[in-house]
Motif scaffolding. Structure first.
Motif, PDB file in Angstrom:
ATOM      1  N   VAL A   8       0.844  -1.193   0.000  1.00 50.73           N
ATOM      2  CA  VAL A   8       0.000   0.000   0.000  1.00 50.73           C
ATOM      3  C   VAL A   8       0.882   1.248   0.000  1.00 50.73           C
ATOM      4  O   VAL A   8       1.998   1.247   0.529  1.00 50.73           O
ATOM      5  CB  VAL A   8      -0.945   0.024   1.229  1.00 50.73           C
ATOM      6  CG1 VAL A   8      -1.918  -1.132   1.159  1.00 50.73           C
ATOM      7  CG2 VAL A   8      -0.164  -0.001   2.537  1.00 50.73           C
ATOM      8  N   ASP A   9       0.369   2.306  -0.607  1.00 49.15           N
ATOM      9  CA  ASP A   9       1.106   3.568  -0.715  1.00 49.15           C
ATOM     10  C   ASP A   9       0.546   4.525   0.326  1.00 49.15           C
ATOM     11  O   ASP A   9      -0.463   5.203   0.104  1.00 49.15           O
ATOM     12  CB  ASP A   9       0.939   4.131  -2.128  1.00 49.15           C
ATOM     13  CG  ASP A   9       1.720   5.425  -2.324  1.00 49.15           C
ATOM     14  OD1 ASP A   9       2.491   5.804  -1.414  1.00 49.15           O
ATOM     15  OD2 ASP A   9       1.546   6.069  -3.375  1.00 49.15           O
ATOM     16  N   THR A  10       1.221   4.612   1.484  1.00 54.35           N
ATOM     17  CA  THR A  10       0.712   5.486   2.544  1.00 54.35           C
ATOM     18  C   THR A  10       0.917   6.960   2.220  1.00 54.35           C
ATOM     19  O   THR A  10       0.280   7.821   2.828  1.00 54.35           O
ATOM     20  CB  THR A  10       1.386   5.155   3.889  1.00 54.35           C
ATOM     21  OG1 THR A  10       2.799   5.242   3.751  1.00 54.35           O
ATOM     22  CG2 THR A  10       1.007   3.757   4.350  1.00 54.35           C
TER      23      THR A  10
ATOM     24  N   MET B 186      -2.289   8.355   1.096  1.00 56.33           N
ATOM     25  CA  MET B 186      -3.363   8.178   2.072  1.00 56.33           C
ATOM     26  C   MET B 186      -4.324   9.368   2.058  1.00 56.33           C
ATOM     27  O   MET B 186      -3.901  10.527   1.984  1.00 56.33           O
ATOM     28  CB  MET B 186      -2.755   8.019   3.475  1.00 56.33           C
ATOM     29  CG  MET B 186      -3.752   7.882   4.591  1.00 56.33           C
ATOM     30  SD  MET B 186      -2.942   7.787   6.222  1.00 56.33           S
ATOM     31  CE  MET B 186      -2.209   6.163   6.174  1.00 56.33           C
TER      32      MET B 186
ATOM     33  N   ARG C  53      -2.806  14.636  -2.088  1.00 57.60           N
ATOM     34  CA  ARG C  53      -1.736  13.735  -1.679  1.00 57.60           C
ATOM     35  C   ARG C  53      -0.810  14.485  -0.723  1.00 57.60           C
ATOM     36  O   ARG C  53      -0.383  15.608  -1.015  1.00 57.60           O
ATOM     37  CB  ARG C  53      -0.968  13.264  -2.917  1.00 57.60           C
ATOM     38  CG  ARG C  53       0.160  12.276  -2.636  1.00 57.60           C
ATOM     39  CD  ARG C  53       0.899  11.954  -3.928  1.00 57.60           C
ATOM     40  NE  ARG C  53       2.017  11.046  -3.706  1.00 57.60           N
ATOM     41  CZ  ARG C  53       1.952   9.734  -3.868  1.00 57.60           C
ATOM     42  NH1 ARG C  53       0.808   9.182  -4.220  1.00 57.60           N
ATOM     43  NH2 ARG C  53       3.006   8.971  -3.661  1.00 57.60           N
TER      44      ARG C  53
ATOM     45  N   THR D 203      -7.236   6.503   5.077  1.00 55.37           N
ATOM     46  CA  THR D 203      -7.554   5.339   4.257  1.00 55.37           C
ATOM     47  C   THR D 203      -6.607   5.256   3.069  1.00 55.37           C
ATOM     48  O   THR D 203      -6.192   6.279   2.507  1.00 55.37           O
ATOM     49  CB  THR D 203      -9.011   5.390   3.741  1.00 55.37           C
ATOM     50  OG1 THR D 203      -9.217   6.629   3.043  1.00 55.37           O
ATOM     51  CG2 THR D 203      -9.989   5.305   4.897  1.00 55.37           C
ATOM     52  N   VAL D 204      -6.269   4.020   2.720  1.00 56.13           N
ATOM     53  CA  VAL D 204      -5.421   3.767   1.562  1.00 56.13           C
ATOM     54  C   VAL D 204      -6.090   2.720   0.676  1.00 56.13           C
ATOM     55  O   VAL D 204      -6.880   1.898   1.148  1.00 56.13           O
ATOM     56  CB  VAL D 204      -4.017   3.274   1.976  1.00 56.13           C
ATOM     57  CG1 VAL D 204      -3.287   4.334   2.777  1.00 56.13           C
ATOM     58  CG2 VAL D 204      -4.107   1.984   2.765  1.00 56.13           C
TER      59      VAL D 204
ATOM     60  N   GLU E 122     -10.659  -0.273   0.169  1.00 52.23           N
ATOM     61  CA  GLU E 122      -9.868   0.638   0.973  1.00 52.23           C
ATOM     62  C   GLU E 122      -9.847   0.155   2.413  1.00 52.23           C
ATOM     63  O   GLU E 122     -10.810  -0.465   2.879  1.00 52.23           O
ATOM     64  CB  GLU E 122     -10.447   2.067   0.930  1.00 52.23           C
ATOM     65  CG  GLU E 122     -10.329   2.752  -0.414  1.00 52.23           C
ATOM     66  CD  GLU E 122     -10.877   4.173  -0.379  1.00 52.23           C
ATOM     67  OE1 GLU E 122     -11.691   4.463   0.529  1.00 52.23           O
ATOM     68  OE2 GLU E 122     -10.482   4.982  -1.233  1.00 52.23           O
TER      69      GLU E 122
END
Length: 360
Positions: A94-96, A99, A151, A229-230, A247
């Motif tokens: 996952v790409d925090t 988020m 972002r 949430t990601v 998500e």
């Protein structure tokens, strides 16, 4: 023997019925529903999901109801159910950094790209009982969050850009999966982080506190704490690219710790990291402190004998399900074992008395 077995079965059935009655409580009071628990006891639900290694708010809420609010018992129920589920695929990391932030604070930089976002927090409450909650009055609506949040870059990237913090090691190796393989020591950092993220919050918190009191090397600043949430994506071989399947809410904490350096390398800060399912910032901060303490060997530091530095001590005792099972098994029947030890003690006492009489 047959009568004893039947009597035991009857007693157990009655205990189950008594448990169900106690779980329900006073019939004159409205029964708690699973949606109520899911929506109004979110932090308890998040803890059960994190320590149960299963992201499903509805199942976590059901487990809390079934366990009468005993969160460790609820974690046990979730882990047991998890073993029955098939595994279809593994998601991509996952790409925090992408988020959708609900809360994001930093104790190291006041002015951040994207700003400080306080979010829902107890930090600024007065810790006084609010009797308005007992009156069950209406709640004032909070300001509406932006529909498409921007972002928000990581704070650590600012330090990394200037070479002020150690580079995060990158590896293409697939990390071991603690939920499918037994813990093996010595453990790599990825495995340690898995154990900590599903470890008991109270245990990890106590270890983190011990490091702050001098039992370890984690003089830390919270570089960034973020909750949001990601997207979860899975690569589909037939398509050749990743597809978003849902998500999840995560809490991430990155700490900036004391620096290291040498005659050949300039001084740099070191890292601690915590990532937890749901909103669980206390656990994420504690996890990042213990993670940093466990890294003493790879950072070339001395082992000072602190509990939080001892990998085997930490990882072998942080799991509350293993701890509960070993602790609570001693309340189950041990009649044969005890009778054997009782007979041995009686024999030793008889021999001691015989020697005493002979000496007189």
């Amino acid at each position: 023997m047959y009568v004893a077995v039947k009597g035991g079965e009857r007693a157990i059935d009655n205990a189950h019925a008594f448990l169900a009655e106690e779980r329900r409580g006073d019939p004159g009071v409205a029964e708690l529903s699973v949606p109520q628990i899911r929506e109004q006891l979110r932090l308890a639900v998040n803890r059960v999901m994190a320590e149960g290694s299963l992201y499903d708010p509805d199942l976590a809420a059901l487990a809390i109801k079934q366990a009468r609010g005993d969160l460790i018992e609820a974690v046990f129920l979730i882990r047991a159910y998890r073993t029955t589920l098939p595994r279809f695929a593994g998601s991509v990391p996952v790409d925090t950094a992408a988020m959708a932030v609900l809360r994001r604070v930093s104790a190291t930089f006041k002015d951040l790209p994207g700003g400080q976002v306080l979010g829902p927090t107890f930090d600024y409450t007065h810790r006084l009982l609010d009797f308005k909650l007992a009156a069950e009055g209406a709640v004032e609506a909070a300001p509406t969050a932006p529909a498409d949040p921007a972002r928000v870059p990581h704070v650590m990237a600012m330090l990394d850009r200037d070479g002020l913090i150690e580079a995060e090691p990158v590896s293409d190796a697939v990390p071991p999966d603690l939920t499918r393989e037994p813990l093996a020591l010595p453990a790599c950092r990825a495995l340690r982080l898995q154990a900590l993220t599903r470890g008991d919050e109270g245990f990890v918190l106590s270890l983190a506190y011990s490091t702050q009191r001098g039992y370890g090397r984690t003089h830390a600043f919270v570089g960034e704490l973020r909750i949001g949430t990601v997207a979860v994506e899975v690569e589909v071989p037939e398509l050749g690219f990743a597809v978003e399947i849902g998500e999840i809410e995560l809490t991430e904490c990155e700490t900036v710790n004391q620096f290291k350096g040498s005659k050949t390398e300039p001084a740099q800060f070191t890292r601690g990291y915590g990532l937890v399912l749901g909103q669980s910032e206390r656990k994420a901060i504690a996890m990042s402190l213990v993670d940093r303490s466990l890294r003493w060997r790879e950072l070339g530091e001395d082992f000072v004998g602190a509990p939080a530095q001892d990998e085997e001590f930490v990882l072998a005792h942080c799991d509350n399900i293993q701890a509960t099972g070993f602790l609570e098994h001693i309340k189950l029947p041990h009649y044969v074992d005890f009778q054997a030890e009782l007979e041995l003690v009686r024999q030793l006492r008889a021999e001691a008395f015989a020697r005493q009489e002979a000496a007189e």
